[in-house]
Design a protein around this motif. Structure first.
Motif, short mmCIF file in Angstrom:
data_model
loop_
_atom_site.label_atom_id
_atom_site.label_comp_id
_atom_site.label_asym_id
_atom_site.label_seq_id
_atom_site.Cartn_x
_atom_site.Cartn_y
_atom_site.Cartn_z
N SER A 183 0.85 -1.19 0.00
CA SER A 183 0.00 0.00 0.00
C SER A 183 0.89 1.24 0.00
O SER A 183 1.97 1.25 0.59
CB SER A 183 -0.91 0.01 1.24
N GLY A 184 0.45 2.29 -0.70
CA GLY A 184 1.23 3.51 -0.74
C GLY A 184 0.86 4.38 -1.92
O GLY A 184 0.00 4.03 -2.73
N ALA A 185 1.52 5.54 -2.02
CA ALA A 185 1.28 6.47 -3.12
C ALA A 185 2.06 6.01 -4.35
O ALA A 185 3.16 5.46 -4.24
CB ALA A 185 1.71 7.87 -2.72
N VAL A 186 1.46 6.24 -5.54
CA VAL A 186 2.08 5.73 -6.77
C VAL A 186 2.55 6.89 -7.66
O VAL A 186 2.01 8.00 -7.61
CB VAL A 186 1.09 4.86 -7.58
N VAL A 231 5.82 2.41 -6.16
CA VAL A 231 4.90 2.53 -5.02
C VAL A 231 5.71 2.92 -3.80
O VAL A 231 6.61 2.18 -3.37
CB VAL A 231 4.15 1.21 -4.77
N MET A 232 5.42 4.09 -3.25
CA MET A 232 6.11 4.54 -2.04
C MET A 232 5.47 3.88 -0.83
O MET A 232 4.32 4.15 -0.49
CB MET A 232 6.04 6.06 -1.93
N ARG A 293 4.08 14.88 -0.60
CA ARG A 293 4.02 16.25 -1.13
C ARG A 293 5.05 16.45 -2.24
O ARG A 293 4.82 17.16 -3.22
CB ARG A 293 4.26 17.24 0.01
N TYR A 294 6.24 15.85 -2.06
CA TYR A 294 7.31 16.00 -3.04
C TYR A 294 7.58 14.68 -3.76
O TYR A 294 8.72 14.35 -4.08
CB TYR A 294 8.58 16.51 -2.36
N LEU A 295 6.52 13.95 -4.03
CA LEU A 295 6.61 12.59 -4.55
C LEU A 295 7.41 12.49 -5.84
O LEU A 295 8.20 11.56 -6.01
CB LEU A 295 5.19 12.03 -4.78
N ASN A 296 7.23 13.43 -6.74
CA ASN A 296 7.87 13.35 -8.06
C ASN A 296 9.11 14.24 -8.17
O ASN A 296 9.61 14.46 -9.28
CB ASN A 296 6.87 13.70 -9.16
#
Length: 457
Positions: A183-186, A231-232, A293-296
């Motif tokens: 599970s996590g942000a993609v 996936v973070m 917030r700074y994912l990319n």
């Protein structure tokens, strides 16, 4: 023709006095314009915060997903959003035709009551309108893919229904479905730092001119082995920054620091570790906030803020140095009343008689081992007698202490300072230094323009 005789100048006492006065005035005028001007500064209270600016490389706790075959990809979750473990991320088919079947099945499901997130669509359009420029028309394609992801974004139960319908129609070998391993942000990109750890980072990695990143969108063609999704897995992440030797020395004693992101001025606390690797120095910041917030963002401009120091603020130009006698504290004795600190001075007369006299020399600074005395007050060749033993100490060893010239009484009076921190222009000093300055005292702005005890007015 008769020659004209030159008149001789006849000197008298008046002319000599006038010439002397004239020369004296000229010398004083030249001296006035040639010497440095005396300027005073009023001591105020302030604080200084030590800040270092860096560009750091962000490394996250990520699971990287590679394409299992050549083909065309369709994402079924919006970039930046969270996905649950085993949730559907994307499908991959060889010729792109399966995507049309999937889209048809999604639209059919919409017709049965599956609702489209219209608010998210409006949000994407509004964001696009706020940044759109005719000079960057290609951004329209980015909006297209964002809207496609929103439209295809289904809950997991509906997604399984679509996959089953397509499988029955085309067969299970027509496409490949990838689910999330955690599970996590993609996010959907690949770059130079795939599978790189913090210990792999080198100084050359901070050259952004060599940075390469490939972003993916639905309908893009990909090759087997390409990193097409990440996936973070947690909010724990790291920033690696390059350090100069001076920065390394300044940060070495700090376990945690405040980090400010220059992009939006957000602040957070990070654990800090600094290392020397060969001739290179690095700082490793461990954070547990703002990862999504700074994912990319791979390169982030940050400020590392150390502790703020508060106290009296004085200019660096005002700081002067003076030598003091350094005397071991074991030679401090009590006066006749047993209350005041003093010193037992041992002298020998011409007849060989030894005398010990109590002197109350001013102790300007005192540490656990030493005290510091003014040489002008003590004099030369002074021998101190210990009251606890027969030991003696010849006062001659000196140490330089820092201070400023205070002008409150019309002459340059040396006052001690104890620096807490400093920058190129100012320093913050302690407020409770013995024989130091007080709030609103006037000090000489440039200590090199005057000497101790020189009369000012």
């Amino acid at each position: 023709m008769a020659r004209k005789r030159k008149k001789k100048i006849r000197w008298n006492i008046g002319m000599i006095v006038f010439l002397g006065i004239f020369i004296y005035v000229i010398i004083n005028i030249v001296s006035f314009f040639g010497k440095k001007k005396l300027t005073v500064y009023k001591v105020t209270k302030d604080k200084i915060t030590t800040t270092f600016s860096f560009t750091g490389i962000a490394l996250r706790d990520e699971e990287l997903l590679e394409a299992s075959q050549n083909g065309y990809i369709t994402y079924y979750v919006e970039e930046g959003k969270r996905v649950r473990k085993s949730g559907t991320l994307y499908i991959l088919d060889k010729d792109g035709k399966v995507q049309e079947t999937f889209a048809d099945q999604v639209q059919a499901l919409r017709g049965k009551g599956e609702k489209l997130d219209s608010e998210e669509v409006q949000k994407k359009v509004s964001e696009f309108q706020s940044i759109y420029s005719d000079n960057n028309f290609s951004d329209v394609y980015g909006l297209k893919y964002d809207l496609r992801n929103v439209i295809l974004d289904l809950n997991e139960e509906s997604m399984e229904e679509v996959i089953d319908a397509v499988t029955k129609k085309l067969g299970k070998n027509a496409f490949h479905t990838e689910t999330s391993p955690a599970s996590g942000a993609v996010s959907f990109y690949s770059d130079n730092f795939d599978k790189v750890t913090k210990d792999d980072i080198k100084t050359t990695d901070f050259d952004q001119g060599k940075y390469r990143m490939v972003s993916y969108n639905s309908s893009d063609g990909v090759e087997k082995g390409d990193v097409v999704c990440r996936v973070m897995k947690s909010e724990n992440w790291e920033l690696v920054v390059p350090l100069e030797k001076e920065e390394y020395d300044a940060l070495k004693g700090h376990d945690s620091v405040t980090v400010k992101f220059q992009m939006d001025q957000k602040k957070t606390t990070a654990s800090l570790e600094v290392k020397k690797k060969g001739d290179e120095y690095f700082g490793y910041l461990s954070l547990d906030d703002y990862a999504v917030r700074y994912l990319n963002e791979r390169y982030l401009d940050i400020d590392i803020i150390l502790d703020s120091y508060e106290g009296f603020k004085i200019p660096e130009s005002a700081v002067v140095k003076k030598k003091f006698y350094q005397v071991p504290t074991e030679y401090i004795t009590k006066g006749n009343d047993g209350q005041e600190d003093g010193f037992s001075v041992r002298t020998t007369t011409e007849d060989g008689e030894v005398k010990v006299e109590q002197k109350d020399f001013t102790i300007y600074r005192r540490t656990e081992k030493y005290c510091y005395l003014d040489p002008e007050e003590v004099g030369e060749d002074v021998l101190l007698q210990s009251m606890d033993s027969d030991k003696t100490y010849l006062v001659e060893k000196m140490k330089t202490l820092e201070g400023v010239y205070c002008t409150n009484h019309g002459y340059a009076q040396f006052r001690l300072i104890e620096k807490k921190t400093q920058n190129d222009e100012y320093c913050i000093i302690s407020e409770d230094t013995n024989y130091g300055v007080s709030l609103y005292d006037f000090i000489v702005l440039d200590g090199s323009t005057i000497e101790e005890n020189q009369i000012i007015y």
